[in-house]
Design an enzyme around this catalytic site. Structure first.
Site, mmCIF file in Angstrom:
data_model
loop_
_atom_site.group_PDB
_atom_site.id
_atom_site.type_symbol
_atom_site.label_atom_id
_atom_site.label_comp_id
_atom_site.label_asym_id
_atom_site.label_seq_id
_atom_site.Cartn_x
_atom_site.Cartn_y
_atom_site.Cartn_z
ATOM 1 N N HIS A 10 0.806 -1.193 -0.086
ATOM 2 C CA HIS A 10 -0.103 0.098 0.003
ATOM 3 C C HIS A 10 0.700 1.267 0.200
ATOM 4 C CE1 HIS A 10 0.950 0.795 4.260
ATOM 5 N NE2 HIS A 10 0.945 -0.348 4.482
ATOM 6 N N GLU A 83 -2.105 -7.041 7.381
ATOM 7 C CA GLU A 83 -0.777 -6.932 8.104
ATOM 8 C C GLU A 83 -0.621 -7.890 9.265
ATOM 9 O OE1 GLU A 83 2.114 -6.875 7.700
ATOM 10 O OE2 GLU A 83 2.885 -4.594 7.397
#
Length: 210
Positions: A10, A83
């Site tokens: 990202h 994550e």
């Protein structure tokens, strides 16, 4: 013909810039991150992806959506691409983590956080699951996170855990490219899309610092 997977990290968030552990905290892209996502989308669209799948956290989903708008593809969401959970460390800077948990910092093992092996398994399983839906020459883009991608790729390549740190960290909106061959998956590119620069990530210090 071989299936390929692009694992895209990202764009930048404020917590990245402040060196804070994000983990499962749902932090948006900052202005720089939005621009990074747009740039990555313009580059990756030229590869003509067949499918885009994203972590459910908005920093990854916003990054994936930029590519979706350029390509006209819908973005599927998979929580398994999140994550690594940071437990008690989420929201803290590396200096704060070191001051409060020096022993755990050395092992990069957050109290209440996820084990690296668990992250590696769930991310690699997600990549395999979505790649299996591709045609034999298809291209999948996965939008995820720094530590999650590195660990998932390491597991997918069959590396033993003691060698997982041999793969360096990923810069914001950089990507790795995997190809499925007759003997399994292989790494074609890693941390592509940027020049060498400091990596601001939840990943362990040994793979994100010089």
């Amino acid at each position: 013909m071989s299936r390929r997977v692009v694992c895209l990290r990202h764009g930048q968030t404020l917590w990245n810039a402040e060196h804070r552990f994000q983990g499962h905290s749902d932090i948006p892209l900052d202005e720089t991150g939005v621009a990074q996502a747009a740039r990555a989308a313009s580059l990756l669209a030229s590869l003509r992806p067949d499918m885009i799948v994203s972590s459910d956290l908005q920093r990854a989903l916003t990054t994936a959506s930029a590519l979706g708008r350029v390509t006209g593809l819908d973005v599927a969401v998979d929580k398994d691409l999140r994550e690594r959970g940071g437990g008690e460390w989420e929201g803290l800077t590396r200096d704060e983590i070191f001051a409060g948990w020096p022993r755990e910092y050395a092992a990069w093992n957050a109290p209440g956080g996820e084990e690296v092996a668990d992250v590696a398994e769930r991310v690699s399983a997600s990549i395999r699951r979505w790649a299996a839906e591709l045609d034999s020459d298809g291209l999948l883009v996965i939008a995820s996170h720094g530590a999650a991608i590195r660990l998932g790729v390491s597991r997918l390549l069959g590396l033993p855990p003691e060698l997982w740190s041999a793969l360096g960290g990923l810069g914001n909106c950089s990507w790795s490219v995997l190809e499925e061959g007759r003997k399994g998956w292989r790494l074609l590119e890693h941390n592509a899309g940027t020049l060498p620069e400091p990596i601001q990530s939840d990943d362990s210090p040994e793979v994100t610092q010089d």
